[in-house]
Design an enzyme around this catalytic site. Structure first.
Site, mmCIF file in Angstrom:
data_model
loop_
_atom_site.group_PDB
_atom_site.id
_atom_site.type_symbol
_atom_site.label_atom_id
_atom_site.label_comp_id
_atom_site.label_asym_id
_atom_site.label_seq_id
_atom_site.Cartn_x
_atom_site.Cartn_y
_atom_site.Cartn_z
ATOM 1 N N GLU A 50 0.768 -1.370 -0.043
ATOM 2 C CA GLU A 50 0.081 0.087 -0.075
ATOM 3 C C GLU A 50 0.837 1.467 0.046
ATOM 4 O O GLU A 50 0.593 2.302 -0.737
ATOM 5 C CB GLU A 50 -0.903 -0.013 1.195
ATOM 6 C CG GLU A 50 -2.136 -1.070 1.033
ATOM 7 C CD GLU A 50 -3.139 -0.850 -0.175
ATOM 8 O OE1 GLU A 50 -3.153 0.329 -0.358
ATOM 9 O OE2 GLU A 50 -3.718 -1.730 -0.769
ATOM 10 N N ASN A 54 0.787 3.984 -3.089
ATOM 11 C CA ASN A 54 0.823 5.218 -2.832
ATOM 12 C C ASN A 54 1.881 6.142 -3.492
ATOM 13 O O ASN A 54 1.314 7.383 -4.145
ATOM 14 C CB ASN A 54 0.438 5.558 -1.287
ATOM 15 C CG ASN A 54 -1.044 5.307 -0.852
ATOM 16 O OD1 ASN A 54 -1.826 4.919 -1.687
ATOM 17 N ND2 ASN A 54 -1.292 5.379 0.451
ATOM 18 N N ARG A 111 -9.216 4.593 -7.549
ATOM 19 C CA ARG A 111 -8.771 4.254 -6.336
ATOM 20 C C ARG A 111 -9.615 4.352 -5.056
ATOM 21 O O ARG A 111 -10.699 5.304 -5.148
ATOM 22 C CB ARG A 111 -7.388 5.186 -5.800
ATOM 23 C CG ARG A 111 -6.298 5.175 -7.079
ATOM 24 C CD ARG A 111 -5.829 3.798 -6.843
ATOM 25 N NE ARG A 111 -4.953 3.605 -7.914
ATOM 26 C CZ ARG A 111 -4.175 2.598 -8.339
ATOM 27 N NH1 ARG A 111 -4.314 1.448 -7.302
ATOM 28 N NH2 ARG A 111 -3.667 2.270 -9.340
#
Length: 145
Positions: A50, A54, A111
């Protein structure tokens, strides 16, 4: 007993989606020396995935050039881990807002806005430092049994 560093590594990756898997696998191999449980290893793999995603997707949104993700990790004598994932991208203006579940800066709506919530659920603590126009550092902390 004072916590001391027992091992560490650093790596630099091009900010490309195909490198997210490499980052996740590298951190997994590094953490394996602590002999974590399968769920503990899965937790840290997910959190790293993650954080790196990002940086790639949001940190360098709309930017061209040699975009880079920097990862450093340290293992400590108390069986804890600290991982820093850093970019030199656009930065985050409102960190608290971005940490709210379902908030996303993706105008296309692809997203889900769950990155920070996922990282928080799989780590003992996360810290986010960001300067607009200069980049973001996410630090993940996890203690292993």
């Amino acid at each position: 007993m004072k916590k001391t560093t027992i091992n560490e590594f650093a790596m630099v990756l091009a900010a490309k989606s195909e490198n997210e898997s490499f980052a996740r696998q590298t951190v997994s191999a590094f953490v394996a020396q602590l002999d974590p449980t399968v769920p503990e290893l899965a937790d840290i793999r997910t959190a790293v995935s993650e954080a790196v995603t990002n940086s790639i997707i949001h940190g360098y949104r709309g930017m061209t050039g040699n975009n880079t993700v920097y990862i450093t990790a340290k293992l400590f004598s108390d069986r804890s881990l600290s991982i820093k994932i850093r970019d030199k991208g656009c930065g985050i203006e409102d960190i608290e807002r971005c940490r709210q579940p379902l908030y996303t800066t993706d105008p296309g709506g692809e997203r889900g806005g769950m990155g920070f919530a996922i990282m928080e659920s799989f780590c003992d603590r996360i810290r986010v430092h960001s300067t607009p126009g200069k980049g973001t550092t996410v630090t993940l902390h996890k203690k292993f049994s």
